[in-house]
Design an enzyme around this catalytic site. Structure first.
Site, PDB file in Angstrom:
ATOM      1  N   ARG A 152     -14.144 -53.654  68.245  1.00  0.00           N
ATOM      2  CA  ARG A 152     -13.849 -55.049  67.874  1.00  0.00           C
ATOM      3  C   ARG A 152     -13.943 -55.987  69.084  1.00  0.00           C
ATOM      4  O   ARG A 152     -13.184 -56.949  69.195  1.00  0.00           O
ATOM      5  CB  ARG A 152     -12.466 -55.181  67.232  1.00  0.00           C
ATOM      6  N   GLU A 278      -5.727 -43.967  59.936  1.00  0.00           N
ATOM      7  CA  GLU A 278      -7.186 -44.047  59.886  1.00  0.00           C
ATOM      8  C   GLU A 278      -7.848 -42.830  60.535  1.00  0.00           C
ATOM      9  O   GLU A 278      -8.770 -42.956  61.333  1.00  0.00           O
ATOM     10  CB  GLU A 278      -7.659 -45.350  60.542  1.00  0.00           C
ATOM     11  N   LYS A 352       2.147 -54.430  63.281  1.00  0.00           N
ATOM     12  CA  LYS A 352       1.216 -55.550  63.079  1.00  0.00           C
ATOM     13  C   LYS A 352       1.950 -56.704  62.416  1.00  0.00           C
ATOM     14  O   LYS A 352       2.814 -56.475  61.558  1.00  0.00           O
ATOM     15  CB  LYS A 352       0.026 -55.128  62.226  1.00  0.00           C
ATOM     16  N   ASP A 357      -3.955 -56.423  57.886  1.00  0.00           N
ATOM     17  CA  ASP A 357      -4.684 -56.128  59.117  1.00  0.00           C
ATOM     18  C   ASP A 357      -5.295 -57.400  59.710  1.00  0.00           C
ATOM     19  O   ASP A 357      -6.487 -57.630  59.558  1.00  0.00           O
ATOM     20  CB  ASP A 357      -5.790 -55.106  58.785  1.00  0.00           C
ATOM     21  N   GLU A 379       2.646 -56.878  66.870  1.00  0.00           N
ATOM     22  CA  GLU A 379       1.257 -56.760  67.333  1.00  0.00           C
ATOM     23  C   GLU A 379       0.421 -57.907  66.763  1.00  0.00           C
ATOM     24  O   GLU A 379       0.405 -58.140  65.554  1.00  0.00           O
ATOM     25  CB  GLU A 379       0.690 -55.401  66.895  1.00  0.00           C
ATOM     26  N   GLU A 385     -11.576 -60.282  65.272  1.00  0.00           N
ATOM     27  CA  GLU A 385     -12.171 -59.328  64.335  1.00  0.00           C
ATOM     28  C   GLU A 385     -12.441 -59.954  62.964  1.00  0.00           C
ATOM     29  O   GLU A 385     -13.539 -59.845  62.428  1.00  0.00           O
ATOM     30  CB  GLU A 385     -11.250 -58.118  64.184  1.00  0.00           C
ATOM     31  N   TRP A 532     -10.107 -48.339  51.063  1.00  0.00           N
ATOM     32  CA  TRP A 532      -9.214 -48.936  52.063  1.00  0.00           C
ATOM     33  C   TRP A 532      -7.986 -49.638  51.487  1.00  0.00           C
ATOM     34  O   TRP A 532      -7.109 -50.072  52.231  1.00  0.00           O
ATOM     35  CB  TRP A 532     -10.005 -49.903  52.957  1.00  0.00           C
TER      36      TRP A 532
HETATM   37  C1  GCU Z   1      -8.408 -52.184  62.039  1.00  0.00           C
HETATM   38  C2  GCU Z   1      -9.675 -52.242  62.821  1.00  0.00           C
HETATM   39  C3  GCU Z   1      -9.943 -50.955  63.528  1.00  0.00           C
HETATM   40  C4  GCU Z   1      -8.708 -50.554  64.357  1.00  0.00           C
HETATM   41  C5  GCU Z   1      -7.474 -50.574  63.505  1.00  0.00           C
HETATM   42  C6  GCU Z   1      -6.196 -50.385  64.266  1.00  0.00           C
HETATM   43  O1  GCU Z   1      -8.523 -51.323  60.958  1.00  0.00           O
HETATM   44  O2  GCU Z   1     -10.743 -52.564  61.972  1.00  0.00           O
HETATM   45  O3  GCU Z   1     -11.063 -51.120  64.345  1.00  0.00           O
HETATM   46  O4  GCU Z   1      -8.891 -49.298  64.902  1.00  0.00           O
HETATM   47  O5  GCU Z   1      -7.355 -51.801  62.863  1.00  0.00           O
HETATM   48  O6  GCU Z   1      -5.493 -51.376  64.461  1.00  0.00           O
HETATM   49  O7  GCU Z   1      -5.877 -49.286  64.672  1.00  0.00           O
END
Ligand code: GCU
Length: 670
Positions: A152, A278, A352, A357, A379, A385, A532
């Site tokens: 990003r 993720e 976050k 996101d 965060e 992004e 997602w």
């Molecule tokens: C989002 C982002 C990813 C990143 C993730 C995170 O999904 O697109 O690139 O790794 O946030 O905050 O861990």
């Protein structure tokens, strides 16, 4: 003329309306104090075009005195309101100036603020200021990979790595540390939270040597580093059969690893961890909780004073769009609220700001105000992004200002900006901020020159969350372009940019109508049938998700007052109405127009506003360095293409779905 590389430290002669003595007397100190003196000399050269003469401290002299507040107060007849940790006091007298830090970091921040105030023309005889940071933790997160790419990242390759190893220019890192420190940043995580490939080797001897060199540069500027670690390291690196946090051999492995790391970087701030998120490994793989995972790591770094930043971005990224009962927005709260009070005292949750996101408009996540016994920080994202990739201009302090004033409980001192305080057992303080940064190897650091304002703005707001987006835009514009009509115009462009971006983006907080993976440009159903968990479910009659108690129940994660406010159509903020509600297109909005008409209107307006920014920029052609003018111009041109794409795709999409015409008869493509 603007030298982009210098950001808010332009060489521009200032004529101060008060005496700046030629002599500087600096108390002896350690390396941060030494750096403060160097910065003072450098800054005076830049702004006043003379080199201060350094002399031994003598209060009979007409001089600038740099030192630690307590010592200066005792020795000189100087007093001001006493600054707190990392704070400073500045006093401008007839023929003496005092810059006094509570500690060495405070002194350095005091020198930087003195220089910035000098450049802003805000100092005068009799001036005094005592200021301390509101947030103890003011962190920058780098998502830099060891191959030199930046996840990003929109400003060139990594400042730290290339081809699988550390590769940095010491001078450039020093200049970077200066920029960060001058806004008050005191921590930096140096590698991507997705710790893959060669990055896993960062905690080995060979790589730690270079990490230590990097840490040494930042240290001089009062900045400590964090390392992002991979939770699976005991097996992927250590060749153990498991990474189970409750397995004694795993805990031992981490303890030994920490010992090695701290040998190289004795003041390492700690580890940053993305676990069970993720695809990253984590305690869930071993049927353990996030407390088990975080506390085990906390134990390993504890003997060295280290801390664990544990991210709460934990959600199911294998969702089935057919299943309407599951709501990703609930995830952080559902995972972490039950664990409140169970984390070690050197674990800090990193949450976050919103439940999704980093969207252009999201509500503040309900964990803020709900965690009563767990240390935590918020965060944010400086890198753009979802906000235009530093092609489109989007001035982010507007978003942050809204976040800071969000009232978590409608109680006493329950706004986010009032909840930011140092760690104190038994209270639900937010200890500060971390933000994913927008810098890279591009000459101007941020790709889009005007995106420097976001970097500056983050530091300023993390230091003092009560600052307004407007105040910061003004400071940054004047520091960068001088106090003139050019900076006035640029300030206006900055301030216009976020509302414009929001208008041509996804409507009314619905989120995720963006191109999958890249996250630039519109793709209205791009995420609709994906795994997602970010759906808007638009059909011919309605759009949005019902997140009230009748729907997914997400609103019930908020305090009662907020749950009620979000649940009720009438009190739900309109800019978030589609985040919380599923509404028919003929729903009547506060301006008396239907929802669909508001969607059309905002998209036409946003696009027009982007066009107006381009014209505003063109009017500055003769007042700017050609290179800067051209590079920003080309970005505004691309932004206009993007804004048109958003406008036309969104409007056409809804027109096709609903068959409802724009009451004003503007062009909507078939
Ligand atoms: C989002 C982002 C990813 C990143 C993730 C995170 O999904 O697109 O690139 O790794 O946030 O905050 O861990």
């Amino acid at each position: 003329m603007l030298k982009e590389y210098d950001c808010w430290f332009q060489r521009r002669k200032v004529i101060p309306g008060f005496i700046v003595p030629q002599i500087v007397c600096a108390q002896k100190g350690a390396e941060v104090a030494l750096q403060a003196l160097k910065e003072y000399v450098k800054g005076i050269n830049r702004l006043l075009e003379f080199t201060p003469v350094q002399k031994k401290e003598d209060f009979n002299l007409s001089a600038v005195f740099l030192g630690i507040y307590d010592k200066l107060e005792k020795a000189a007849s100087f007093s001001c309101t006493r600054p707190a940790k990392e704070g400073f006091a500045i006093k401008v007298e007839e023929n003496k100036i005092f810059i006094a830090g509570n500690d060495e970091n405070g002194l350095l921040y005091g020198v930087f603020r003195f220089l910035l105030l000098l450049a802003l023309g805000k100092l005068h005889t009799g001036f005094q200021l005592s200021e301390s940071p509101v947030s103890p933790l003011r962190i920058i997160n780098h998502w830099d990979n060891f191959d030199g790419t930046v996840e990003r990242g929109y400003a060139g390759n990594s400042l730290f790595y290339k081809d699988g190893r550390f590769d940095f220019d010491d001078q450039r890192i020093e200049d970077y540390a200066r920029l960060l420190s001058s806004t008050g940043i005191n921590r930096i995580s140096i590698n991507n939270v997705n710790v893959r490939d060669k990055a896993k080797l960062l905690i080995t001897q060979e790589y730690l040597r270079d990490a230590a060199r990097l840490a040494a540069i930042f240290r001089r500027f009062g900045i400590k580093i964090f390392i992002s670690i991979n939770f699976g390291a005991p097996w992927s690196l250590g060749k153990l059969p498991t990474a189970d946090p409750l397995d004694a051999s795993v805990a031992k492995w981490w303890a030994q690893r920490a010992k090695l790391i701290y040998k190289f970087i004795p003041d390492l701030a700690g580890f940053l961890v993305k676990a069970d998120s993720e695809g990253e490994p984590g305690p869930f793989q071993y049927n353990r909780t996030h407390c088990d995972g975080a506390n085990m790591l906390a134990e390993a770094v504890k003997p060295f004073g280290g801390e664990i930043l544990w991210r709460c971005f934990v959600y199911n990224c294998q969702q089935d769009w057919r299943d309407k009962s599951f709501d990703r927005a609930r995830a952080a709260y559902d995972h972490f609220k039950p664990l409140d009070g169970k984390f070690s005292s050197n674990v800090i949750l990193q949450i976050k700001f919103g439940p999704y996101d980093f969207q252009v408009r999201e509500p503040v996540a309900p964990l803020f105000g709900a965690l009563l016994k767990t240390r935590h920080i918020m965060e944010l994202q400086i890198t753009q992004e979802y906000t235009g990739h530093q092609i489109d201009l989007c001035y982010l302090p507007w978003i942050w200002q809204d976040i800071m004033s969000f009232d978590t409980a409608h109680g006493e001192k329950s706004r986010i900006m009032e909840m930011i305080k140092p760690y104190c057992e038994g209270f639900s303080n937010i200890e500060g901020f971390a933000a994913v940064v927008n810098t890279g190897l591009d000459k101007n650091w941020t790709g889009h020159t005007l995106a420097q304002a976001n970097l500056y703005g983050y530091g300023r707001m993390a230091w003092n969350p009560c600052l307004t987006a407007k105040e910061i835009a003004n400071e940054w514009s004047v520091l960068s372009f001088g106090k003139n009509q050019t900076s006035e115009k640029i300030e206006k462009i900055l301030l216009d940019s976020y509302p414009a971006y929001e208008k041509y983006n996804a409507p009314f907080g619905v989120c995720f109508m963006v191109t999958p993976n890249s996250h630039y440009g519109p793709n209205i159903e791009g995420y609709e049938f994906s795994r997602w968990g970010t759906y808007h479910r638009a059909d011919a009659n309605a759009i949005g998700i019902d997140r009230t108690e009748k729907g997914t129940g997400y609103t019930q994660q908020y305090s009662d007052g907020n749950a009620k406010m979000f649940c009720d159509h009438a009190s739900c903020p309109e800019n978030l109405i589609l985040f919380f509600h599923r509404l028919p297109y003929d729903y009547k909005m506060k301006n008396g127009q239907s929802l669909i008409q508001n969607i059309y209107d905002t998209h036409f307006e946003g696009c027009d506003e982007a066009a107006a920014m381009l014209e505003d920029w063109k009017s500055l052609k003769d007042h700017l360095e050609n290179e800067v003018y051209e590079s920003v111009l080309s970005r505004f041109e691309r932004q206009n293409t993007n804004a048109r794409d958003w406008r036309d795709q969104i409007n056409t999409y809804f027109h096709r779905k609903t068959g409802i015409k724009d009451v004003r008869g503007r062009k909507i493509y078939d």
